[in-house]
Design an enzyme around this catalytic site. Structure first.
Site, mmCIF file in Angstrom:
data_model
loop_
_atom_site.group_PDB
_atom_site.id
_atom_site.type_symbol
_atom_site.label_atom_id
_atom_site.label_comp_id
_atom_site.label_asym_id
_atom_site.label_seq_id
_atom_site.Cartn_x
_atom_site.Cartn_y
_atom_site.Cartn_z
ATOM 1 N N LYS C 80 0.857 -1.191 0.000
ATOM 2 C CA LYS C 80 0.000 0.000 0.000
ATOM 3 C C LYS C 80 0.893 1.241 0.000
ATOM 4 O O LYS C 80 1.856 1.318 0.764
ATOM 5 C CB LYS C 80 -0.906 -0.011 1.238
ATOM 6 C CG LYS C 80 -1.958 1.100 1.239
ATOM 7 C CD LYS C 80 -2.825 1.030 2.515
ATOM 8 C CE LYS C 80 -3.992 2.017 2.434
ATOM 9 N NZ LYS C 80 -4.850 1.971 3.642
ATOM 10 N N SER C 158 -9.923 2.074 2.418
ATOM 11 C CA SER C 158 -8.997 2.779 1.572
ATOM 12 C C SER C 158 -7.978 1.904 0.845
ATOM 13 O O SER C 158 -7.444 2.310 -0.188
ATOM 14 C CB SER C 158 -8.235 3.806 2.416
ATOM 15 O OG SER C 158 -7.398 3.155 3.347
ATOM 16 N N SER C 182 -10.408 -0.085 6.599
ATOM 17 C CA SER C 182 -9.711 0.007 5.317
ATOM 18 C C SER C 182 -8.984 -1.250 4.854
ATOM 19 O O SER C 182 -8.487 -1.303 3.736
ATOM 20 C CB SER C 182 -8.705 1.160 5.341
ATOM 21 O OG SER C 182 -9.383 2.388 5.233
#
Ligand SMILES: [Mg+2]
Ligand SMILES: [Zn+2]
Lengths: 95, 483, 493
Positions: C80, C158, C182
């Site tokens: 990420k 997210s 997320s």
């Protein structure tokens, strides 16, 4: 508690985000939408409850007093949008 | 509490409290491993934590915590076994994270006090609290016509903010409080108290009122960096406020700047708008929990502090409270004095330290730490006086030679032949010569003008190049003149 | 060969690598090729690093032949783009960090590298991890690989890029962060497993902060066991993070095989919401039935403050974010707005240009709730509600060993569907937020498909630092569910 346009501008200034005049009204309605929804917390009885800052249930750990860092001026300055020699540079600040 | 500001409408009283920022003595910064050393190349003592880089996290330095606790103990203050860190949010070029980590709601040290003495009167100035916080970096505004330059070397250095109660009533008390506080910090080794290098700075809160009134609006004069300036800032800010009130105006609560060149304070309007620090608990840090035993352990290792030392000097050495206060103001002086006084005449030791030694240090621009005369040397000189090797007059000369050369007094006395003459033959010979040369004065003396005795002593000592033993000279002279 | 390499589990791949059935280079190359083929449709990656990945694979091959390979040697992962990686651009999906190259490595990625993992690149996310649909990225939205032809669905957020990449076979696993859901929400919407460990289990050092007291790094995998293996590498005490827990890391992978016999599983009645899709309710019942069949006891419990979690979260998280994001000021790194004005102009332009709408909105909300006169009414009250939510969990875990709930109130929705109304968007996280507020471990396990053929997940929550039970329950559900469906957009198809 709902925000008026002056408050929206004051908050934006505190947060150092430029908000143009035509942005104020839509922002005001979005923020008031969120704040209105958050109002539901007023229903909760929180008498005598200690606020919880975080989920880590421990005390602060301390490190020993030793110089283990620094001496990396070049790396610290490498991403600077504006630098002057070994300094970061910003528009002149008048006090 | 006799100090007042005279106004057209009468006398006004000063109400003053000080917020002192004292740099914690430590190797590394409060939340990072970068060095705290003064005077390094710009941005060379900066970690990514100090520069507020993404993802960087604070980890607290145990020694900074210990120093704050020591200071709290030295101020006879409450030590809070649980304290917390908060973020104070504001934007400034030398504040990399956009917030300062500080302790608003739960400081590490609570109420304590400092005792000061002004014009013979002792007063207790309350300390509200002491908390730990980070210093910011430094902005340089005079290097470039259109830009300010930022050096983050100081960013993250540990500070103790020591807040006093509004107990101070005069510029002199403000000065005495700062001197005393600095003395305590230096004794404790928790701050070097060096105001020139910025390791101690004060924010001065001042208001004025008429006697018996509640507090009126105060102003905060920011970042005053010498004791003299603090005293002056209190004086001129109080004067200004009296003038405002008396001219029918109202003192506005605000932050002001002290201008040491013009000798005035002025409004910092730029910092006025939108002051809202939005303090909240720093979620990167957890509560700081101290063990009672750990605090107790620190307490047992505290040095003797100025007040206690002063009391001891009075009782142990029979010094006057004033002399004792002078000797304990700096720990190095106290140590010097005690090592000179050890096993000797303490009052004589005190007089030499405060008189001749301080004079010499002043003259040569040195401190007690790099005194040309060591405590051992001064002690040896007192011994030479005590065993009559030299007399008090010669001692003055020997001392000057010690200041100049750094040599030991015994060596100076030998090399320069300054040993006191106790040989009665030599004394008698000198007396005979003086009497022979001053027949008229001998007559006058014997005729009742006894004041002349001093003249004869002086002449005899002069004839002996000052080396005569004063007691023996006196005695022999009295006998001879009576004959 | 290539397509099957992108279908493997981490365990199977590791075994095959050690048996030298294929090389780490071949495995990585298969994933690099898959990204090249598919990412123009998915936009799961912000930065691809194929050369670094292949070089890492060669190192893994060398270590494998020497016999001193780490437990993740040669396993290609997506990272990420919130984890700082030395020398590799780290953007947080924001214009303000669009060109930021960190000179340091986050602890979590350093741990993965230590164990021999190979990084394929930095995956897309909502800007500064603020979002539930991955539509707020400055680098464009991510498309859910389960999207039907002609309709782009969101992958959740997210960590949408990580979830999409793992789901589509572009990476064998990935890192994520979970602040309000997320990891779990995109895992659920993309039909994979995602684990949010206990607060303090994975270091936050080097992870671009959103809300410090809520940010939890954690793994994505196509299976519960893969999540367990990845977490075992990512987790561990870190002296550089003051909130890191000084605890040994258990053998999470072994816990997956424990079974649930004798465990007590709680069903919090407050999670049964009006208007929740009937299919989700049915799947939840099915999940409970599977656990009962596997020997667990199902118990009704109450978490009375569940309803208020989301509102408390939308005070606490923006408050912390407003402060955490103050450092993006155009002075030391990142974007700087162009101005001839003063420093305040510079700040205001930099931040107006650099931050997207949702980020600005949250900074403003956070600034407001902390401002003078409102702090107690909003922030302090939210912290008290947070304490009540933790108390609810503590009481429930006095009666049960784990809790089972749906992960999300709905399956993947269309891009653009919820962007106009922030509050509707926020409601996506209603089931996931409480575990973040309380810091307890929670994971999403793919359990079934809805009528439209979209994946749905079930959420398992456990006691603090008892990830092992969460993995055991998750693995039991996974086994019973036999979830084998694969997205339409995937490697090798
Ligand atoms: Mg102040
Ligand atoms: Zn301060």
């Amino acid at each position: 508690m709902s925000l008026d346009p002056a408050t929206v501008k004051r908050i934006a200034q505190l947060a150092r985000i430029r908000v143009t005049d035509d942005q104020v009204a839509p922002l005001q309605s979005q923020l008031n939408g969120i704040l209105g929804w958050i109002e539901q917390l007023q229903e909760v009885n929180v008498d005598g409850v200690a606020p919880l800052t975080g989920a880590a249930d421990m005390a602060l750990r301390m490190r020993e007093d030793r110089v283990t860092d620094g001496g990396i001026a070049e790396k610290v300055l490498a991403n600077a949008p504006d630098r002057a020699g070994e300094f970061f540079a910003v528009p002149k600040v008048v006090e | 509490m006799s100090y007042t500001v005279a106004g057209a409408e009468g006398e006004w009283e000063i109400v003053c409290g000080l917020e002192v920022h004292a740099q914690v003595t430590s190797q590394a910064k409060l939340f990072s491993g970068a060095s705290t050393e003064f005077g390094a190349e710009p941005n060379s003592q900066v970690s990514f934590v100090d520069a507020g880089f993404p993802g960087m996290l604070p980890v607290i330095n145990a020694e900074c915590v210990a120093q704050a606790v020591r200071t709290g103990l030295g101020l006879d203050a409450q030590i809070n076994l649980v304290s917390k860190f908060d973020r104070k949010n504001y934007f400034y070029a030398d504040l990399p994270q956009g917030y300062q980590i500080s302790q608003l709601y739960h400081p590490i040290v609570g109420a304590g006090h400092v005792e000061i003495e002004v014009e013979g009167e002792t007063r207790r100035i309350g300390v509200t609290r002491l908390h730990l916080e980070q210093d910011a970096g430094k902005s340089l505004h005079d290097q470039d016509p259109s830009r300010s330059f930022i050096d983050l070397n100081r960013s993250g250095v540990a500070l103790m903010e020591i807040v006093s109660e509004p107990d101070i009533r005069s510029p002199e008390e403000a000065g005495a409080y700062l001197r005393k506080l600095r003395s305590i910090l230096r004794y404790l080794g928790t701050c070097d108290g060096n105001m020139e290098e910025g390791s101690m700075r004060a924010d001065v809160n001042v208001s004025v009122r008429k006697h018996g009134e509640p507090f009126r609006t105060r102003c905060e004069v920011k970042n005053v960096n010498s004791i003299r300036y603090v005293m002056h800032a209190v004086e001129v800010e109080a004067r200004r406020q009296v003038d405002v009130w008396e001219s029918g105006g109202e003192v506005r609560q605000e932050t002001r700047l002290y201008d040491n060149v013009r000798g005035e304070t002025r409004s910092m309007r730029s910092k006025e708008n939108a002051h809202d620090y939005r303090y909240f608990p720093d979620p990167d840090l957890l509560p700081l929990v101290l063990e009672e035993a750990w605090v107790a352990e620190l307490k047992t290792h505290l040095p003797e502090l100025p007040d206690a030392k002063r009391a001891r000097f009075v009782s142990q050495y029979g010094l006057s409270p004033y002399d004792a206060a002078v000797l304990v103001a700096e720990q190095a002086t106290a140590v010097f004095f005690e090592s000179v006084a050890h096993g000797r005449d303490a009052k004589a030791a005190a007089n030499w330290v405060m008189g001749d030694l301080f004079g010499a240090l002043n003259r040569t621009g040195r401190t007690i730490e790099d005194s040309p005369v060591s405590a051992a040397a001064l002690g040896e000189m007192l011994d030479l006086m005590a065993d009559n090797t030299i007399n008090g007059r010669i001692a003055k000369d020997v001392f000057e030679a010690m200041v100049e050369t750094g040599d030991m007094p015994g060596a100076i006395v030998e090399a320069r032949g300054l040993r006191q003459v106790t040989d009665t033959g030599a004394i008698d010979a000198a007396i005979e010569a003086v009497i022979a040369a001053n027949g008229d004065k001998v007559e006058q003396y014997r005729g009742g003008k006894e004041k002349l005795f001093g003249f004869f002593v002086g002449q005899v000592m002069k004839a002996m190049a000052g080396k005569g033993n004063p007691a023996l000279v006196n005695e022999a002279l009295k006998t001879r003149l009576a004959a | 060969m290539t397509s099957s390499l992108t279908e493997l589990s981490i365990a199977a791949a590791s075994e095959a690598l050690r048996a030298r059935k294929f090389s780490a280079r071949e495995l990585t190359q298969a994933h690099v090729d898959a990204i090249a083929a598919l990412d123009s449709q998915l936009n799961a990656f912000i930065t691809q690093t194929p050369e670094l990945a292949l070089a890492g694979a060669d190192q893994a091959d060398a270590a494998l032949s020497r016999g001193d390979a780490g437990k993740l040697a040669g396993i290609p992962l997506g990272i990420k783009d919130l984890f700082c990686t030395t020398g590799v651009r780290t953007t947080a999906a924001s214009r303000i960090l669009g060109h930021f190259v960190p000179p340091y490595e986050s602890t979590v990625t350093a741990n993965l590298l230590r164990d021999g993992a190979v990084f394929l690149g930095k995956t897309n996310l909502d800007e500064f991890a603020m979002g539930s649909s991955n539509e707020s990225s400055a680098f464009g939205p991510v498309t859910n690989p389960w999207s039907p032809p002609g309709k782009a669905l969101v992958p959740g957020g997210s960590s949408g890029g990580s979830a999409a990449a793992v789901s589509a076979g572009l990476a064998m696993g990935a890192t994520g962060t979970d602040t309000g859901g997320s990891i779990r929400q995109p895992a659920s919407l993309c039909g994979i497993a995602g684990m949010k460990p206990t607060y303090g289990r994975c270091s936050r050092y080097g992870v671009v902060a959103f809300a410090s007291s809520l940010d939890h790094p954690g793994p994505f995998g196509r299976s519960v066991a893969d999540c367990a293996t990845l977490l075992g590498s990512m987790a561990g005490f870190d002296p550089k993070d003051s909130t890191s827990a000084d605890r040994a890391v258990p053998d999470f992978a072994a816990a997956c095989a424990r079974g649930v016999k004798g465990l007590r599983i709680g069903v919090p009645r407050e999670y049964r919401q009006d208007g929740m899709a009937q299919e989700i309710d049915a799947l939840w019942e099915q999940g409970l039935a599977w656990l009962r069949d596997a020997g667990a006891t199902v118990v009704d419990v109450s978490l009375p403050h569940t309803k208020y979690g989301l509102a408390a979260y939308y005070i606490v998280a923006p408050a912390e974010a407003s402060s955490n994001l103050a450092r993006y000021d155009g002075v030391r790194f990142g974007l700087r707005g162009q101005t001839n004005g003063d420093l305040d102009d510079l700040y205001e332009l930099t931040r107006a240009e650099g931050f997207g709408e949702e980020v600005q909105r949250r900074i403003l909300i956070g600034t407001y709730v902390l401002s003078a006169g409102y702090y107690d009414a909003y922030y302090t009250r939210a912290q008290k509600v947070r304490a009540l939510i933790l108390r609810d969990f503590t009481e429930a875990f006095g009666q049960v060993d784990a809790l089972l709930t749906p992960t999300t109130p709905n399956a993947a929705f269309a891009q653009g569907e919820k962007v106009d109304d922030p509050v509707t968007m926020y409601l996506n996280d209603v089931f996931t937020v409480p575990a973040d507020l309380a810091g307890i471990p929670a994971m999403s396990v793919p359990a079934g498909l809805d009528g439209a053929g979209l994946p749905l997940g079930l959420q398992v929550m456990g006691r603090p630092f008892d990830e092992e039970t969460v993995f055991a329950v998750g693995a039991a559900i996974e086994k019973s569910a036999g979830f084998t469906a694969r997205p339409r957009l995937r490697a090798g198809v």
